[in-house]
Design a protein around this motif. Structure first.
Motif, short mmCIF file in Angstrom:
data_model
loop_
_atom_site.label_atom_id
_atom_site.label_comp_id
_atom_site.label_asym_id
_atom_site.label_seq_id
_atom_site.Cartn_x
_atom_site.Cartn_y
_atom_site.Cartn_z
N THR A 246 60.95 118.54 3.12
CA THR A 246 61.88 119.35 2.47
C THR A 246 61.51 120.80 1.98
OG1 THR A 246 62.77 116.93 1.72
CG2 THR A 246 63.31 118.71 0.26
N GLY A 247 60.17 120.78 1.79
CA GLY A 247 59.59 121.96 1.37
C GLY A 247 59.46 123.08 2.45
N ASP A 248 60.16 122.93 3.41
CA ASP A 248 60.04 123.74 4.48
C ASP A 248 61.18 125.03 4.20
OD1 ASP A 248 60.32 125.46 6.70
OD2 ASP A 248 60.03 123.83 8.26
N GLU A 249 60.54 126.03 3.95
CA GLU A 249 61.70 127.24 3.49
C GLU A 249 62.10 128.06 4.74
OE1 GLU A 249 60.04 129.49 0.35
OE2 GLU A 249 60.40 127.89 -1.10
N THR A 250 61.75 127.72 6.04
CA THR A 250 61.97 128.65 7.10
C THR A 250 63.18 127.56 7.86
OG1 THR A 250 59.91 129.59 7.34
CG2 THR A 250 61.12 129.52 9.19
N VAL A 251 62.91 126.52 8.18
CA VAL A 251 63.91 125.74 8.90
C VAL A 251 64.16 124.52 7.81
CG1 VAL A 251 64.27 124.28 10.80
CG2 VAL A 251 63.07 126.37 11.38
N ILE A 274 61.00 112.47 6.93
CA ILE A 274 60.93 114.00 6.05
C ILE A 274 60.10 113.60 5.06
CG2 ILE A 274 62.70 115.38 4.88
CD1 ILE A 274 64.94 114.88 6.53
N PHE A 275 59.40 114.42 4.84
CA PHE A 275 58.34 114.36 3.67
C PHE A 275 59.13 115.42 2.64
CE2 PHE A 275 56.05 112.54 7.29
CZ PHE A 275 55.08 111.64 6.67
N GLU A 276 58.56 115.21 1.52
CA GLU A 276 59.05 116.00 0.42
C GLU A 276 58.17 117.56 0.42
OE1 GLU A 276 59.05 116.24 -4.64
OE2 GLU A 276 58.80 114.25 -3.61
N ARG A 277 56.88 117.41 0.47
CA ARG A 277 55.97 118.60 0.58
C ARG A 277 55.62 118.85 1.73
NH1 ARG A 277 51.41 118.05 -3.63
NH2 ARG A 277 50.73 116.21 -2.40
N GLY A 278 55.21 120.30 1.94
CA GLY A 278 54.88 120.79 3.25
C GLY A 278 55.71 121.83 3.53
N THR A 289 45.64 121.03 2.08
CA THR A 289 45.41 120.78 0.75
C THR A 289 46.55 120.68 -0.12
OG1 THR A 289 45.08 123.32 0.54
CG2 THR A 289 43.06 121.75 0.94
N ARG A 290 47.59 121.21 0.27
CA ARG A 290 48.79 121.24 -0.50
C ARG A 290 49.75 120.06 -0.26
NH1 ARG A 290 50.50 127.47 -1.63
NH2 ARG A 290 48.79 128.16 -2.70
N PRO A 292 48.40 116.74 1.54
CA PRO A 292 47.60 116.06 2.43
C PRO A 292 48.33 114.71 2.81
CG PRO A 292 47.11 115.96 0.02
CD PRO A 292 47.83 116.96 0.11
N GLU A 293 49.47 114.36 2.27
CA GLU A 293 50.08 112.93 2.92
C GLU A 293 50.52 113.27 4.33
OE1 GLU A 293 53.10 115.51 0.24
OE2 GLU A 293 50.94 115.19 0.06
N LEU A 294 50.57 114.48 4.45
CA LEU A 294 51.25 114.72 6.06
C LEU A 294 50.46 114.27 7.11
CD1 LEU A 294 53.01 118.07 5.82
CD2 LEU A 294 53.96 115.78 5.10
N ALA A 295 49.00 114.11 6.88
CA ALA A 295 48.01 113.65 7.69
C ALA A 295 48.45 112.49 8.49
CB ALA A 295 46.70 113.67 7.04
N ILE A 296 49.34 111.63 7.98
CA ILE A 296 49.70 110.33 8.61
C ILE A 296 50.58 110.80 9.85
CG2 ILE A 296 51.83 110.17 7.19
CD1 ILE A 296 49.39 107.28 8.30
#
Length: 325
Positions: A246-251, A274-278, A289-290, A292-296
């Motif tokens: 959701t945090g993707d401001e490009t796509v 779909i992750f909230e941050r990233g 670092t901003r 880290p939950e995306l590592a999964i």
């Protein structure tokens, strides 16, 4: 969407007739983007040794290539062609190419990284022709490389994800009468992984760009509809895995939800995360670092590939991948 051989083989001419030369002809005077070779490949394959369709020259930018990463060990393997992103103007060959190819190798999958032609020098449909040729090349050489012909997938990022989705929805069975054995086999991938991919040009989905590197700054509505790949999904589209934030401001993540909804309506197996941050361009999403939950995320890809038989469970060595990336 299945196309006949005539429609794929004559794609360039068909697009000229339908959409006009401004949207499909390459620009001879356009600057040539520099593309770095991904690390660790065993060899490089030139997809058209005698020149690609519509090639403007013989320089590096005119020659689509596959970088080969064969998996080791006995047995027939699945294969994945990785398609880097870069807005159809550049290619992120390492972060969205080499990293994934080496990870696939570690998990028993033979990998390839595609270097496709770029705008503004080359517009639609040149990248699509390059990608279709890559699938045909791998399938036609599957036996000698120890690859299962029915386990050849794509993994695309951003614009590369758009390219992968286009091939997942627009392909053909090949031309059995072609003198070129590569052209005799199907260009249909057996599955596709789409990472923060641009999949729709629906005006209701917010966007900063409109694939200008592929279709130019002033595309017709017909061209916009053609490259809005969620419109091209049918029951023949192969299974897909989608990853976005959701945090993707490009796509905007609604690209992925629109494509997923189209797959669901067509009855195509699909998995969506779909992750909230990233932010955009996470690559394999390790050590962020901003977020880290995306590592999964690579583990989710591996699990999905395993349940479909495209990655053997015993090949999964650890749940945390590419530490320090």
């Amino acid at each position: 969407m299945k196309l006949t051989f005539v429609s794929i083989a004559g794609l360039g001419c068909l697009c000229l007739w339908l959409f006009g030369a401004n949207h499909v002809l390459p620009v001879a005077a356009a600057p040539v983007p520099a593309v770095k070779t991904p690390k660790g490949s065993e060899r490089t394959v030139v997809l058209w040794p005698n020149g690609a369709p519509g090639a403007l020259g013989k320089g590096e930018a005119d020659v689509p290539k596959l970088y080969v990463y064969p998996a080791t060990g006995a047995g027939v393997r699945s294969a994945v062609i990785v398609m880097p992103g870069g807005g159809y103007r550049n290619l992120s060959m390492e972060k969205e190419g080499g990293d994934e190819a080496r990870w696939l190798n570690e998990h028993g999958v033979t990998a390839f990284v595609l270097e496709y032609r770029l705008g503004p020098r080359y517009g639609f449909p040149s990248p699509m022709l390059d990608a279709a040729r890559a699938i045909r090349y791998v399938r036609s050489h599957a036996m000698e490389m120890g690859i299962a012909k029915d386990k050849i997938g794509l993994w695309g990022f951003s614009a590369g994800g758009h390219l992968a989705a286009y091939l997942a929805t627009t392909n053909d069975d090949g031309n059995t009468n072609s003198p070129d054995p590569i052209e005799r086999v199907s260009s249909r991938p057996d599955f596709a992984i789409l990472s923060y991919a641009r999949l729709s040009l629906d005006p209701t989905i917010p966007r900063k760009t409109s694939l200008e590197g592929l279709i130019g700054a002033h595309p017709t509505q017909a061209m916009l509809d053609t490259v809005s790949v969620e419109r091209r999904v049918t029951k023949d589209t192969p299974p897909c895995f989608l990853f976005a934030t959701t945090g993707d401001e490009t796509v905007n993540a609604m690209n992925s939800t629109a494509f997923y909804n189209a797959l669901n309506r067509a009855g195509v197996p699909a998995e969506l995360h779909i992750f909230e941050r990233g932010s955009h361009g996470a690559g394999m999403a390790q050590g962020l670092t901003r977020a880290p939950e995306l590592a999964i995320y690579p583990t989710l890809v591996a699990n999905w590939m395993q349940i479909h038989g495209w990655m053997a469970p015993e090949d999964l060595k650890s749940p945390v991948l590419l530490k320090g990336k």
